[in-house]
Design a protein around this motif. Structure first.
Motif, mmCIF file in Angstrom:
data_model
loop_
_atom_site.group_PDB
_atom_site.id
_atom_site.type_symbol
_atom_site.label_atom_id
_atom_site.label_comp_id
_atom_site.label_asym_id
_atom_site.label_seq_id
_atom_site.Cartn_x
_atom_site.Cartn_y
_atom_site.Cartn_z
ATOM 1 N N ALA A 1 10.915 21.813 41.401
ATOM 2 C CA ALA A 1 12.154 22.350 41.965
ATOM 3 C C ALA A 1 11.914 22.964 43.339
ATOM 4 O O ALA A 1 12.759 22.848 44.236
ATOM 5 N N LEU B 1 13.400 14.270 33.546
ATOM 6 C CA LEU B 1 14.223 15.469 33.578
ATOM 7 C C LEU B 1 14.089 16.196 34.911
ATOM 8 O O LEU B 1 15.070 16.771 35.411
ATOM 9 N N TRP C 1 16.295 14.453 37.355
ATOM 10 C CA TRP C 1 17.689 14.798 37.065
ATOM 11 C C TRP C 1 18.014 16.218 37.499
ATOM 12 O O TRP C 1 19.060 16.473 38.108
ATOM 13 N N ALA C 2 17.126 17.158 37.206
ATOM 14 C CA ALA C 2 17.365 18.565 37.537
ATOM 15 C C ALA C 2 17.463 18.753 39.052
ATOM 16 O O ALA C 2 18.327 19.503 39.536
ATOM 17 N N ASN C 3 16.605 18.082 39.808
ATOM 18 C CA ASN C 3 16.643 18.219 41.259
ATOM 19 C C ASN C 3 17.905 17.624 41.858
ATOM 20 O O ASN C 3 18.328 18.013 42.949
ATOM 21 N N THR D 1 20.842 17.675 40.230
ATOM 22 C CA THR D 1 21.984 18.314 39.590
ATOM 23 C C THR D 1 22.112 19.749 40.063
ATOM 24 O O THR D 1 21.321 20.610 39.653
ATOM 25 N N GLY E 1 22.765 23.565 40.525
ATOM 26 C CA GLY E 1 22.907 24.650 39.567
ATOM 27 C C GLY E 1 21.918 24.630 38.425
ATOM 28 O O GLY E 1 21.843 25.596 37.662
ATOM 29 N N THR E 2 21.144 23.565 38.299
ATOM 30 C CA THR E 2 20.148 23.483 37.224
ATOM 31 C C THR E 2 18.854 24.143 37.676
ATOM 32 O O THR E 2 18.257 23.747 38.680
ATOM 33 N N THR E 3 18.420 25.155 36.964
ATOM 34 C CA THR E 3 17.202 25.874 37.334
ATOM 35 C C THR E 3 15.984 25.280 36.628
ATOM 36 O O THR E 3 16.111 24.547 35.641
ATOM 37 N N GLN F 1 15.913 26.419 33.043
ATOM 38 C CA GLN F 1 16.830 25.668 32.192
ATOM 39 C C GLN F 1 16.262 24.298 31.841
ATOM 40 O O GLN F 1 16.382 23.842 30.700
ATOM 41 N N ALA F 2 15.661 23.635 32.825
ATOM 42 C CA ALA F 2 15.073 22.321 32.569
ATOM 43 C C ALA F 2 13.932 22.430 31.567
ATOM 44 O O ALA F 2 13.818 21.618 30.641
ATOM 45 N N THR G 1 15.325 23.044 28.116
ATOM 46 C CA THR G 1 15.930 21.830 27.565
ATOM 47 C C THR G 1 14.871 20.949 26.922
ATOM 48 O O THR G 1 15.021 20.479 25.785
#
Length: 238
Positions: free
Chosen positions: A102, A173, A176-178, A180, A182-184, A187-188, A191
């Protein structure tokens, strides 16, 4: 008396500056679209100096892959403390992975997307990094199995397969997180931890999931194989 000359920047520092600019450019524009002129301008140096230090665009890209792969593997290893319980070790490793990807999205793009899609030798560099991470995760899972069972019965191949699946899920993931907003990283990591540990925890506690019997599995044969079957195919019965 002549003017005092400014101190020259050490070669190692200048080279890292060029690599920083290259990772940003490759990560955002892609390997094919990135130009040496653009990288040199972003680094604040002349294009001939980039070639002098790093020879070619291919060598520059390889140097970026190696530097970022080393940084990622070191971050994951540093995040895991051996004296923690098994679930905490996995959690800390995942959190270190997602935190690093991130914080360095361009570097992750270089490793996960660009290097894999432009052939050898770039793909081989990323494969080596991935194998190191998979080996590390395999050790974590194997150590957990040893702690859970004095005589662990997890086959070596199954442990390696679990590590491959976990790393593959983490890679997807992270991409996807990078992408999306607001996804920290936390959180990733949570998940994937919820997805993985429910199964790993049961496995370590001696409650593995088992596939249905062949006789009740609609995807398999409806009856045991007959030794006299002319096809000669033997289907194991679980």
């Amino acid at each position: 008396m002549g003017a005092v000359k400014s101190k020259r920047m050490p070669r190692a520092v200048r080279e890292q500056q060029m690599l920083d600019a290259a990772v940003r450019t490759f990560g955002q524009r892609g390997y094919m679209a990135a130009s040496m002129d653009e990288i040199a301008e972003l680094a604040g140096v002349s294009k001939p100096l980039v070639y002098l230090y790093l020879n070619s665009k291919e060598d520059l890209f390889t140097a970026c892959i190696r530097r970022e792969a080393k940084a990622l593997t070191e971050a994951v290893r540093a995040g895991v403390h051996r004296d923690l319980p098994a679930d905490r070790r996995l959690w800390e490793g995942l959190r270190a992975f997602f935190t690093h990807t991130a914080r360095h999205p361009d570097a992750w793009s270089v490793l996960h997307l660009q290097a894999r899609t432009h052939g050898e030798p770039f793909a081989a560099e990323v494969t080596a990094m991935r194998e190191e991470i998979v080996a590390f995760v395999t050790q974590l899972i194997a150590a957990t199995a040893r702690e859970a069972h004095r005589d662990p019965d997890l086959p070596e191949g199954e442990v390696a397969g679990l590590a491959e699946a976990l790393v593959g899920a983490a890679e997807s993931l992270a991409a996807w997180a990078n992408a999306t907003p607001g996804t920290t990283a936390r959180q990733a990591a949570a998940t994937l931890m919820n997805f993985a540990w429910a199964g790993l925890g049961n496995l370590m506690d001696g409650r593995p999931w088992s596939p249905p019997d062949a006789a009740h599995d609609p995807s398999g044969p409806s009856r045991p194989s007959d030794p006299s079957d002319p096809s000669g195919e033997t289907v194991p019965v679980t």
